[in-house]
Design a protein around this motif. Structure first.
Motif, PDB file in Angstrom:
ATOM      1  N   MET A  73       0.850  -1.175   0.000  1.00 11.54           N
ATOM      2  CA  MET A  73       0.000   0.000   0.000  1.00 11.54           C
ATOM      3  C   MET A  73       0.902   1.248   0.000  1.00 11.54           C
ATOM      4  O   MET A  73       1.905   1.289   0.680  1.00 11.54           O
ATOM      5  N   ASN A  74       0.503   2.233  -0.731  1.00  8.48           N
ATOM      6  CA  ASN A  74       1.213   3.505  -0.809  1.00  8.48           C
ATOM      7  C   ASN A  74       1.317   4.120   0.589  1.00  8.48           C
ATOM      8  O   ASN A  74       0.349   4.138   1.344  1.00  8.48           O
ATOM      9  N   LYS A  75       2.495   4.656   0.945  1.00  7.04           N
ATOM     10  CA  LYS A  75       2.687   5.194   2.304  1.00  7.04           C
ATOM     11  C   LYS A  75       1.808   6.413   2.570  1.00  7.04           C
ATOM     12  O   LYS A  75       1.409   6.653   3.702  1.00  7.04           O
ATOM     13  N   TYR A  76       1.473   7.180   1.535  1.00  8.91           N
ATOM     14  CA  TYR A  76       0.595   8.345   1.733  1.00  8.91           C
ATOM     15  C   TYR A  76      -0.836   7.900   2.005  1.00  8.91           C
ATOM     16  O   TYR A  76      -1.519   8.479   2.843  1.00  8.91           O
TER      17      TYR A  76
ATOM     18  N   ALA B 264      -1.632   4.941   3.301  1.00 10.08           N
ATOM     19  CA  ALA B 264      -1.571   4.323   4.629  1.00 10.08           C
ATOM     20  C   ALA B 264      -1.573   5.403   5.712  1.00 10.08           C
ATOM     21  O   ALA B 264      -2.278   5.287   6.718  1.00 10.08           O
ATOM     22  N   GLY B 265      -0.801   6.462   5.513  1.00 11.15           N
ATOM     23  CA  GLY B 265      -0.763   7.555   6.478  1.00 11.15           C
ATOM     24  C   GLY B 265      -2.101   8.267   6.584  1.00 11.15           C
ATOM     25  O   GLY B 265      -2.569   8.581   7.679  1.00 11.15           O
ATOM     26  N   SER B 266      -2.732   8.503   5.439  1.00 11.77           N
ATOM     27  CA  SER B 266      -4.037   9.174   5.429  1.00 11.77           C
ATOM     28  C   SER B 266      -5.102   8.344   6.129  1.00 11.77           C
ATOM     29  O   SER B 266      -5.883   8.861   6.930  1.00 11.77           O
ATOM     30  N   LEU B 267      -5.135   7.049   5.825  1.00  7.60           N
ATOM     31  CA  LEU B 267      -6.124   6.167   6.463  1.00  7.60           C
ATOM     32  C   LEU B 267      -5.868   6.041   7.965  1.00  7.60           C
ATOM     33  O   LEU B 267      -6.805   6.011   8.763  1.00  7.60           O
TER      34      LEU B 267
END
Length: 145
Positions: free
Chosen positions: A1-4, A6-9
């Motif tokens: 999963m894209n880190k952005y 993942a961070g947003s979720l």
């Protein structure tokens, strides 16, 4: 999963959980506290201020540990800049950067009151963070790590 993503979720999920706990607990906590404080008066005293001074070391230690952990990721230009970044991060984590001033305005506090109340918080946390960064960097230079 894209880190952005993942961070947003992660941020969204944490915000929702925090909001639900905060809103869900307010009514019963306020009632419970009110019932348990009936007939009692809380008066500021020097005893309380002395305990506050002594226990504020907890905050200082926490700031130093946090700074030591994130220091490698902070800008290397100056201790002042690193301290300001740490202070802004702390304000954001505590919801005091934008959230609390916005909420204070929404509930009807005049802008000058919000500026003073929340400005003190900004000065306090940013000031402490700059001092931690300056003292820590002076005593433990980054290139010595």
């Amino acid at each position: 999963m894209n880190k952005y993503l993942a961070g947003s979720l992660s941020a969204f999920t944490a915000a929702v959980i925090g909001f639900l706990i905060h809103v869900g607990s307010q009514e019963w906590v306020r009632s419970w506290v009110s019932a348990h404080m009936q007939g009692r008066a809380v008066i500021p005293s020097w005893d309380v201020r002395c305990v506050a001074l002594l226990t504020s070391l907890e905050t200082g230690i926490g700031l130093v540990v946090l700074y030591a952990l994130i220091r490698p990721a902070l800008p290397r230009r100056s201790s002042l800049l690193r301290g300001v970044v740490l202070g802004v991060l702390l304000l954001a984590v505590m919801g005091r950067l934008f959230r609390q001033p916005a909420m204070n305005l929404v509930i009807g506090n005049p802008l000058p009151v919000v500026a003073v109340q929340d400005g003190i918080s900004w000065v306090l946390w940013t000031g402490m963070s700059v001092v931690v960064a300056a003292v820590y960097d002076a005593l433990s230079p980054a290139d010595a790590s």
